[in-house]
Every structure is written in C-alpha cells, then in structure tokens.
Design a protein around this motif. Structure first.
Motif, short mmCIF file in Angstrom:
data_model
loop_
_atom_site.label_atom_id
_atom_site.label_comp_id
_atom_site.label_asym_id
_atom_site.label_seq_id
_atom_site.Cartn_x
_atom_site.Cartn_y
_atom_site.Cartn_z
N GLY A 277 0.82 -1.20 0.00
CA GLY A 277 0.00 0.00 0.00
C GLY A 277 0.85 1.25 0.00
O GLY A 277 2.07 1.21 -0.14
N GLY A 278 0.16 2.39 0.21
CA GLY A 278 0.84 3.68 0.14
C GLY A 278 0.88 4.43 1.45
O GLY A 278 1.15 5.62 1.45
N ASP A 279 0.62 3.74 2.56
CA ASP A 279 0.69 4.38 3.87
C ASP A 279 2.05 4.13 4.51
O ASP A 279 2.70 3.12 4.25
CB ASP A 279 -0.40 3.84 4.80
CG ASP A 279 -1.78 4.41 4.47
OD1 ASP A 279 -1.91 4.97 3.36
OD2 ASP A 279 -2.69 4.28 5.29
N LEU A 280 2.45 5.07 5.35
CA LEU A 280 3.71 4.93 6.07
C LEU A 280 3.61 5.69 7.38
O LEU A 280 3.12 6.82 7.41
CB LEU A 280 4.88 5.47 5.25
CG LEU A 280 6.28 5.33 5.87
CD1 LEU A 280 6.68 3.86 5.98
CD2 LEU A 280 7.31 6.10 5.05
N VAL A 281 4.05 5.08 8.45
CA VAL A 281 4.10 5.72 9.76
C VAL A 281 5.45 5.42 10.40
O VAL A 281 6.09 4.42 10.08
CB VAL A 281 2.95 5.23 10.68
CG1 VAL A 281 1.60 5.74 10.20
CG2 VAL A 281 2.92 3.70 10.75
N GLY A 282 5.86 6.32 11.32
CA GLY A 282 7.13 6.08 11.99
C GLY A 282 7.50 7.20 12.93
O GLY A 282 6.78 8.19 13.08
N PHE A 283 8.64 7.05 13.56
CA PHE A 283 9.15 8.07 14.48
C PHE A 283 10.67 7.94 14.55
O PHE A 283 11.25 6.90 14.17
CB PHE A 283 8.53 7.91 15.87
CG PHE A 283 8.79 6.57 16.51
CD1 PHE A 283 9.93 6.33 17.26
CD2 PHE A 283 7.89 5.53 16.34
CE1 PHE A 283 10.17 5.10 17.83
CE2 PHE A 283 8.12 4.28 16.91
CZ PHE A 283 9.26 4.07 17.66
N GLY B 281 -1.22 0.05 -4.56
CA GLY B 281 -0.40 -0.86 -5.34
C GLY B 281 1.05 -0.44 -5.45
O GLY B 281 1.59 0.28 -4.60
N VAL B 282 1.67 -0.89 -6.55
CA VAL B 282 3.12 -0.78 -6.69
C VAL B 282 3.58 0.67 -6.75
O VAL B 282 4.57 1.05 -6.11
CB VAL B 282 3.57 -1.54 -7.96
CG1 VAL B 282 5.07 -1.35 -8.18
CG2 VAL B 282 3.25 -3.02 -7.83
N THR B 283 2.88 1.52 -7.53
CA THR B 283 3.31 2.92 -7.66
C THR B 283 3.35 3.62 -6.32
O THR B 283 4.33 4.29 -5.96
CB THR B 283 2.37 3.67 -8.62
OG1 THR B 283 2.37 3.01 -9.90
CG2 THR B 283 2.82 5.10 -8.79
#
Length: 431
Positions: free
Chosen positions: A205-211, A230-232
């Motif tokens: 997918g196209g989500d991202l979380v972090g610290f 998807g891939v893109t």
C-alpha cells in the motif's frame, strides 16, 4: 464389420478437399454406394459399417466427423445408435445425418431429441445431400474454430495463472519489505509511549508511519498516505521512508542538526517534500502528511497538517477534540498552504493520527465510519493502551465494513502516561 476406404479423386478445385472422415452405417448397398460417391467427391475419407455395434467401435477408434445412418439397422434402430453415439467421449463434435423413408413429424421430433442433426429422405438426391453436407461443414468448421480458440484460451489462461502466481509471490515479498520500512512498532521516550499500526488493503500500500529521535528530549513523528494503491504508491512510500529514516545523514528533518543547528521544523519539512515532488518526481502522485515534533519532557507538540485527516486528541478526562484545519496535500500546488498546529499534552492524554482508511471505511449499506465512529471507538476502548488499542480499533473497522476494506489503514498512537512529570519551562519575559 466391413470397412472400405475409397480413394480420393483428384478434385478440379484445389481448395475443395476437406480431409474429413465420414462413416456410412447401413445394410443398403445402393444407398451407401451413392452417398459414398458424393462424399468422396467432396474430399471425405469414407468408412462403412453394416451393424450399429461395429459402427460404435469405429466411432471410438477413428472419431468420424460426419455420420450418415439408415433409420433401420441390425442390432438397434438408427435413433438408438444416435443416442449411443452421443454418449461417446469425443474431443470433437460429430455431425449426425439420419436417412428416412418419410418425414413423419413424430419421427422427426424423436430424432432431434435423440441428437440427430439433420434428415435425408430416401431415395437420396445428390443436390439435397450436397446441401446437407455444406450445412454440416459449416457447423464442423465453426466447432473446429471454437475448439482452436478454446485451446489458445486455455494456453493463455495457463500462462496468466503462472504469471499471476509469480506476481503474487513477488507481492508477498514486497509486503515483507514494506512492512520492514516500519523498523520499530513502538517506542518509549521518558513517560511518552508511541505505538504504530500499518495495514495495507492489498499486498502492498501507500501508507507509512514512523518516528525517530531528534535530540535528548525531542522526537519526530510522521504519518503519510500516498495517493492510489499498489506498486506505484508503494515505491513512492519507500523513497519517502529514506528521507525520514533514523539515519541522520539521510533524514531530511535532521540535516540541520548535523551542522550544529536545529532540526528542520514541521512546516519547512512539508515545503521541502512539496518542492521535491514537483521538481524531481516525474509522477502524478501526491501524498498527505502529518509531521509532528514532540518535546516529551514538556509535552509541547507542534505539527504540520498537509491534507491528512485531523489528528484526534483525547484528554485524560475522556473529552475528544479534532485538531487542525486540514492544509493542502503535498505535490499538487506550487505554493501550498499547510496548517501548523501547537498543542500542550498533559499526563493521561493521548493523540491518535490515523489515515482516511479508518474514517472512510464503508459499511455494506454505504455509510462511512466517519469522525463520529472513530470517536466511539476511542471512548469504547478508553481502557486499552498501545498496541491492544490499535488492534481493537483495526478489528472494529474490519467488522464495520464486514471485511471488505478498500483502503490501507495506518495510525500513530501517542500517549502521555498518567504518572508523567512534565518539565515546566520558564516563560520568556515580556518585552
């Protein structure tokens, strides 16, 4: 059994020979000879049989394309022979013509029900027989074409299945790699605890979380949602993760700290990404973002909202507030307006930063979960902390949409422990 192969004459038209096999069944030499001669002129290989049982054996061995049978046979009737013929396991269709002395409507109906394709009245007329043969050849030619198309389709389907299997395997590995972008699922900084949730709707997918830590008392927290799926989207997410990694030489927010200055602030970071998307990325994609900088010693939090859903602040007393005005997404406008938010966290408070995959989760009746549904989840699960809360929230969303989740869901849960002792910084004297 009598099988006679009549040699093919040399036709005047080179395109006439079809090279099909015809089986003539019956014990009338006059009729058989006449029909055999006409069929031979049409380029057929001719096989003859007197008895129905012999004819069935020939049908299994030679699989004739055309069967011309008398109504009355030795051992069984022509109708019974046709019924037995239709029960044979054949790879191709056989066109069945029945010879009859009359055209009684009941007999014709019985023949069609038995599987007869056409009828010829005795004595056989050459012109009528040629017309029946032409009709049979059209049916057989169509059947050949369909069988050939089916063979090609089966081969193409098999190749597609192999390709799909390879793609599924690659996507499973890509999912593992993408999940690896979230290096730590939780962290504790003083009395502050951070928990992360990342659930793609598909393989990737196209989500991202972090610290990541900025200094001894400050941490950076981010949540991204790239447009599309998807891939893109996953590739752009992977590239963005490099700029927000824990490595100080790659992390854009930490570049200022390398030279002894301060880290790049939330709004400046949003503008950096916006310029990068417009000037360096050859793509139509864009993304929304929340980037927050928290001083975990004082509870002071400042963050930028760039088109991402509103962060939800739940105070220790249970009250809920949706923060921010929205701001513009990153990678769309040359001069975007982002919303910078300042908030003071207190012991027992928690902040939830969630993607629109939660609030836009849709029930079978078409209703979305929305902010009210998210607030209900926060109140219902007020007694849960950290990952148990995030897992319960994800389960609630899945139940709401009956497992038909169409979008990625991601979340950052920031919690100030109730026993936290926050540092009170002295106020700056008024000028």
């Amino acid at each position: 059994m009598k099988a006679a192969n009549i040699p093919l004459p040399t036709p005047d038209n080179a395109s006439a020979p079809i090279r099909r096999r015809a089986l003539l069944v019956g014990n009338s030499p006059d009729h058989s000879t006449r029909v055999a001669g006409i069929l031979a002129q049409r380029g057929y290989l001719i096989t003859q049989a007197d008895h129905a049982e012999d004819a069935l054996a020939i049908c299994q061995d030679l699989t004739p394309d055309l069967i011309v049978s008398d109504w009355t046979l030795t051992g069984m009737s022509g109708l019974e022979f046709c019924q037995a013929f239709r029960k044979l396991d054949r790879a191709s269709y056989g066109y069945f013509v029945l010879l009859t002395m009359n055209r009684d409507q009941d007999d014709l109906a019985a023949g069609l029900q038995a599987g007869v394709d056409d009828f010829l009245t005795l004595p056989v007329s050459a012109q009528e027989l040629l017309a029946r043969i032409a009709a049979a050849e059209r049916i057989l030619r169509i059947e050949d074409e369909l069988r050939g198309s089916n063979t090609q389709l089966r081969a193409a389907l098999a190749q597609l299945n192999e390709t799909q299997t390879a793609i599924e395997r690659d996507l499973r590995e890509a999912r593992k790699l993408q999940q690896g972008l979230v290096r730590e699922r939780s962290g504790r900084f003083g009395k502050t605890e951070i928990s992360l949730l990342l659930r793609p709707a598909g393989h990737i997918g196209g989500d991202l979380v972090g610290f990541f830590p900025i200094s001894a008392d400050r941490i950076g927290i981010y949540a991204l949602d790239v447009s599309g799926h998807g891939v893109t989207a996953a590739l752009l997410t992977a590239q963005l993760s490099v700029h927000l990694s824990g490595s100080s030489d790659q992390n854009v927010a930490l570049r200022g700290a390398q030279s002894g200055g301060d880290a790049v602030g939330p709004t400046a970071l949003a503008h950096f990404f916006n310029n990068m998307m417009l000037e360096e990325m050859n793509t139509d994609s864009y993304f929304t973002m929340i980037f927050a900088e928290l001083n975990h010693s004082t509870g002071a939090l400042r963050m930028v909202q760039a088109g991402h859903p509103h962060p939800v602040l739940q105070r220790a007393d249970g009250s809920i507030t949706h923060l921010g005005q929205g701001g513009m997404p990153i990678g769309v406008f040359d001069n975007p307006v982002f919303d910078e938010i300042h908030v003071q966290l207190a012991p027992g408070d928690r902040l939830l930063i969630a993607s629109d995959g939660l609030t836009e989760a849709t029930a079978p009746n078409g209703h979305q979960l929305g902010n009210e549904g998210l607030e209900a989840i926060l109140r219902t699960n007020a007694f849960l902390k950290g990952h148990p809360f995030l897992e319960s929230m994800a389960w609630s969303v899945s139940e709401y949409c009956r497992g038909e989740r169409q979008d990625d869901i991601s979340a950052v849960l920031l919690e100030m422990r109730e026993d936290a002792q926050l540092v009170r910084l002295p106020r700056k004297p008024a000028r």
